[in-house]
Design a protein around this motif. Structure first.
Motif, PDB file in Angstrom:
ATOM      1  N   GLN A  47       0.723  -1.055   0.056  1.00  0.00           N
ATOM      2  CA  GLN A  47       0.144  -0.086   0.070  1.00  0.00           C
ATOM      3  C   GLN A  47       0.897   1.333   0.535  1.00  0.00           C
ATOM      4  OE1 GLN A  47      -3.253  -0.113   0.093  1.00  0.00           O
ATOM      5  NE2 GLN A  47      -3.201   1.522  -0.633  1.00  0.00           N
TER       6      GLN A  47
ATOM      7  N   LEU B 107       2.497   1.529  -3.294  1.00  0.00           N
ATOM      8  CA  LEU B 107       1.420   2.169  -5.037  1.00  0.00           C
ATOM      9  C   LEU B 107       1.082   3.866  -4.244  1.00  0.00           C
ATOM     10  CD1 LEU B 107      -0.739  -0.904  -4.731  1.00  0.00           C
ATOM     11  CD2 LEU B 107       0.380   0.094  -6.291  1.00  0.00           C
TER      12      LEU B 107
ATOM     13  N   GLY C 245      -0.414  15.708 -12.875  1.00  0.00           N
ATOM     14  CA  GLY C 245      -1.813  16.133 -13.456  1.00  0.00           C
ATOM     15  C   GLY C 245      -2.598  15.453 -13.590  1.00  0.00           C
ATOM     16  N   PHE C 246      -2.665  14.323 -13.376  1.00  0.00           N
ATOM     17  CA  PHE C 246      -3.186  13.344 -13.957  1.00  0.00           C
ATOM     18  C   PHE C 246      -4.294  12.984 -12.823  1.00  0.00           C
ATOM     19  CE2 PHE C 246       0.220  11.442 -16.054  1.00  0.00           C
ATOM     20  CZ  PHE C 246      -0.257  10.666 -17.200  1.00  0.00           C
ATOM     21  N   SER C 247      -6.365  12.668 -13.263  1.00  0.00           N
ATOM     22  CA  SER C 247      -7.663  12.722 -11.549  1.00  0.00           C
ATOM     23  C   SER C 247      -6.878  11.120 -11.203  1.00  0.00           C
ATOM     24  CB  SER C 247      -8.408  12.143 -12.554  1.00  0.00           C
ATOM     25  OG  SER C 247      -7.929  10.572 -13.435  1.00  0.00           O
TER      26      SER C 247
ATOM     27  N   GLU D  54      -8.413   8.559 -10.510  1.00  0.00           N
ATOM     28  CA  GLU D  54      -8.735   7.398 -10.902  1.00  0.00           C
ATOM     29  C   GLU D  54      -7.661   6.711 -12.287  1.00  0.00           C
ATOM     30  OE1 GLU D  54     -12.455   6.915 -13.010  1.00  0.00           O
ATOM     31  OE2 GLU D  54     -12.622   5.330 -11.623  1.00  0.00           O
ATOM     32  N   GLN D  55      -7.071   7.921 -12.586  1.00  0.00           N
ATOM     33  CA  GLN D  55      -5.742   7.535 -14.016  1.00  0.00           C
ATOM     34  C   GLN D  55      -4.821   7.299 -13.520  1.00  0.00           C
ATOM     35  OE1 GLN D  55      -5.456   7.734 -17.099  1.00  0.00           O
ATOM     36  NE2 GLN D  55      -7.685   7.676 -17.556  1.00  0.00           N
TER      37      GLN D  55
ATOM     38  N   ASP E   5      -4.362   6.053  -9.744  1.00  0.00           N
ATOM     39  CA  ASP E   5      -4.263   5.045  -9.445  1.00  0.00           C
ATOM     40  C   ASP E   5      -4.057   3.683 -10.502  1.00  0.00           C
ATOM     41  OD1 ASP E   5      -5.205   2.552  -7.256  1.00  0.00           O
ATOM     42  OD2 ASP E   5      -7.325   3.257  -7.242  1.00  0.00           O
ATOM     43  N   LEU E   6      -4.559   3.921 -11.475  1.00  0.00           N
ATOM     44  CA  LEU E   6      -4.392   3.085 -12.929  1.00  0.00           C
ATOM     45  C   LEU E   6      -3.411   3.134 -13.235  1.00  0.00           C
ATOM     46  CD1 LEU E   6      -5.784   1.166 -15.298  1.00  0.00           C
ATOM     47  CD2 LEU E   6      -6.095   2.932 -16.135  1.00  0.00           C
ATOM     48  N   ARG E   7      -2.327   3.948 -13.135  1.00  0.00           N
ATOM     49  CA  ARG E   7      -1.509   4.181 -13.523  1.00  0.00           C
ATOM     50  C   ARG E   7      -0.014   4.339 -12.664  1.00  0.00           C
ATOM     51  NH1 ARG E   7      -1.084   7.894 -18.397  1.00  0.00           N
ATOM     52  NH2 ARG E   7      -3.183   7.978 -18.972  1.00  0.00           N
TER      53      ARG E   7
ATOM     54  N   ARG F 285      -1.066   1.399 -10.276  1.00  0.00           N
ATOM     55  CA  ARG F 285      -1.326   0.012 -10.250  1.00  0.00           C
ATOM     56  C   ARG F 285      -0.555  -0.994 -11.179  1.00  0.00           C
ATOM     57  NH1 ARG F 285      -5.002  -2.150  -6.317  1.00  0.00           N
ATOM     58  NH2 ARG F 285      -6.085  -0.466  -5.313  1.00  0.00           N
ATOM     59  N   TRP F 286      -0.668  -0.772 -12.362  1.00  0.00           N
ATOM     60  CA  TRP F 286       0.326  -0.770 -13.883  1.00  0.00           C
ATOM     61  C   TRP F 286       1.837  -1.257 -13.417  1.00  0.00           C
ATOM     62  CZ3 TRP F 286      -2.186   1.291 -19.180  1.00  0.00           C
ATOM     63  CH2 TRP F 286      -1.916  -0.268 -20.259  1.00  0.00           C
TER      64      TRP F 286
ATOM     65  N   TYR G 185       3.573  -0.519 -10.644  1.00  0.00           N
ATOM     66  CA  TYR G 185       4.011  -1.820 -10.240  1.00  0.00           C
ATOM     67  C   TYR G 185       3.591  -3.325  -9.903  1.00  0.00           C
ATOM     68  CZ  TYR G 185       5.020  -3.687  -4.802  1.00  0.00           C
ATOM     69  OH  TYR G 185       4.748  -3.912  -4.111  1.00  0.00           O
ATOM     70  N   TYR G 186       2.134  -3.272 -10.608  1.00  0.00           N
ATOM     71  CA  TYR G 186       1.792  -4.604 -10.585  1.00  0.00           C
ATOM     72  C   TYR G 186       2.905  -5.082 -11.869  1.00  0.00           C
ATOM     73  CZ  TYR G 186      -2.523  -4.058  -9.133  1.00  0.00           C
ATOM     74  OH  TYR G 186      -3.452  -4.686  -7.898  1.00  0.00           O
TER      75      TYR G 186
ATOM     76  N   LEU H 102       2.724   5.839 -19.572  1.00  0.00           N
ATOM     77  CA  LEU H 102       2.438   5.906 -18.646  1.00  0.00           C
ATOM     78  C   LEU H 102       1.571   7.443 -18.585  1.00  0.00           C
ATOM     79  CD1 LEU H 102       4.021   3.237 -16.528  1.00  0.00           C
ATOM     80  CD2 LEU H 102       1.276   3.752 -17.013  1.00  0.00           C
TER      81      LEU H 102
END
Lengths: 210, 210
Positions: free
Chosen positions: B126, B129, B140-142, B144-145, B147-149, B151-152, B154-155, B184
């Motif tokens: 956590q 992340l 400057g990303f939102s 949600e963006q 969060d997705l990026r 994770r992408w 880190y994964y 990204l």
DNA sequence: TTCTTTATATACTCTATAGTATGATATAAG
DNA sequence: CTTATATCATACTATAGAGTATATAAAGAA
């Protein structure tokens, strides 16, 4: 076949199925003869009839996993559509951290310290990576782009069931899958040879929401 | 302190360091008192002086890992630059499947079946992340963006040391890192609500090579 | 039915590991 | 030098699991 029927005698596959369950739930360290026998309602006298020793169980367990529990996806996805892009989307949406790949996770943890498990897992990983790579090749991507993008797709799935931080909700997971699909099927950003000259795409983006 | 000096007596941390090594090499199942004692050149009489029982070793081992072996990255990357995009690039290039995170992989495998290990790993995942997520927010990303990026990002790192298919060469790995960084940090593809309407970006792309 | 094969049970041995009890030794303080 | 404390060794017990030997039961073939 009434409920009160006397317990039928076991086959080798009964043992393998139960052992695979134990593997998934508690790891390879818990795959011990007597406990599994107890779970099957027999004693280890049964085990040594079906198997030479624990080593044989372990080896056959890997074969059983590889042949019986790793091939579902290709068929499932291919049946859904013949378009590679749609197949990819189905894959990204469908492969959840639970279900099928609960076995995968356990084999992966096991493979870190056992070369036998590693050998089987390597084959499975390679096969799946090749499958996804082919999808990108069919979309028209170069070999290198297909290699990167297939790894990026597959690694995310592994991360989904490996990373223990709070996972996104089901809705968000699906949304993420669609967004990844968008980015992965978009043409490559040009000029990738230059290491990192651009000083952040930042401020220009800040309006985007949801 | 000559080479022939008599062996100095051990501290609790000596035990923890060696136990962590064994954990990394052979997994938690191999972290047994007598073998580790032998590796340290002592007997288990020493162990039970420094620890109550094996359970205490295990608990302190997790604390030791979490506090002493999971915080290097933030400092390292932050020192490299203050620009979030460059920090991300450094991260993507720097975090290799070996080195630091050899411990991570073992704790991750362990955490699958031990809630104690899982608790520690969850915090670490956590924290990391969140760190990467903040980078994207700073770009400057939102939310949600980001969060997705994150994770992408880190994964992928997790996948790099989890997936056992043939890994790319060092050069290719670095190239992949730069390409991921490009994708990204690029603005999000618009219109992501539509599930999968576009019929493959395919043929139009097929020229791109290297 | 009788014999044979299949499948399981029971009763052992052996080894690895956790844990305990107690003795030995070294180091520092007095 | 003496004593106390910190550090480790040695010798035990107890348990879990692998593996073996042999007895037993069920099911099918003769």
């Amino acid at each position: 076949m009434t409920v009160l029927e006397k317990r039928r005698r076991l086959t080798r596959e009964d043992w393998l199925a139960k052992a695979l369950d134990v593997l998934a739930e508690e790891g390879i360290g818990a795959v011990c003869i007597e406990p599994v026998a107890k779970a099957l309602g027999v004693t280890k006298g049964s085990f040594y009839w079906h198997f030479e020793d624990r080593d044989e169980l372990v080896e056959r367990l890997l074969e059983y996993w590889e042949t019986e529990h790793t091939d579902r996806l290709g068929d499932l996805v291919a049946a859904d559509s013949s378009d590679p892009s749609e197949q990819l989307l189905t894959l990204l949406e469908l492969v959840t951290p639970s279900d099928e790949n609960r076995y995968d996770a356990s084999v992966r943890a096991w493979a870190r310290y056992d070369p036998r498990a590693a050998a089987h897992l390597t084959r499975v990983d390679q096969k799946r990576l090749d499958y996804v790579r082919d999808l990108f090749l069919m979309m028209g991507f170069s070999k290198e782009q297909a290699d990167l993008r297939s790894r990026w797709s597959y690694y995310y799935m592994i991360g989904e069931y490996s990373v223990l931080a709070i996972p996104p909700s089901d809705d968000q997971r699906l949304d993420f899958a669609r967004r990844r699909h968008r980015m992965l099927t978009a043409p490559p950003v040009p000029g990738c040879s230059v290491p990192a000259a651009q000083p952040a795409a930042g401020a220009a983006i800040a309006k985007e929401n949801a």
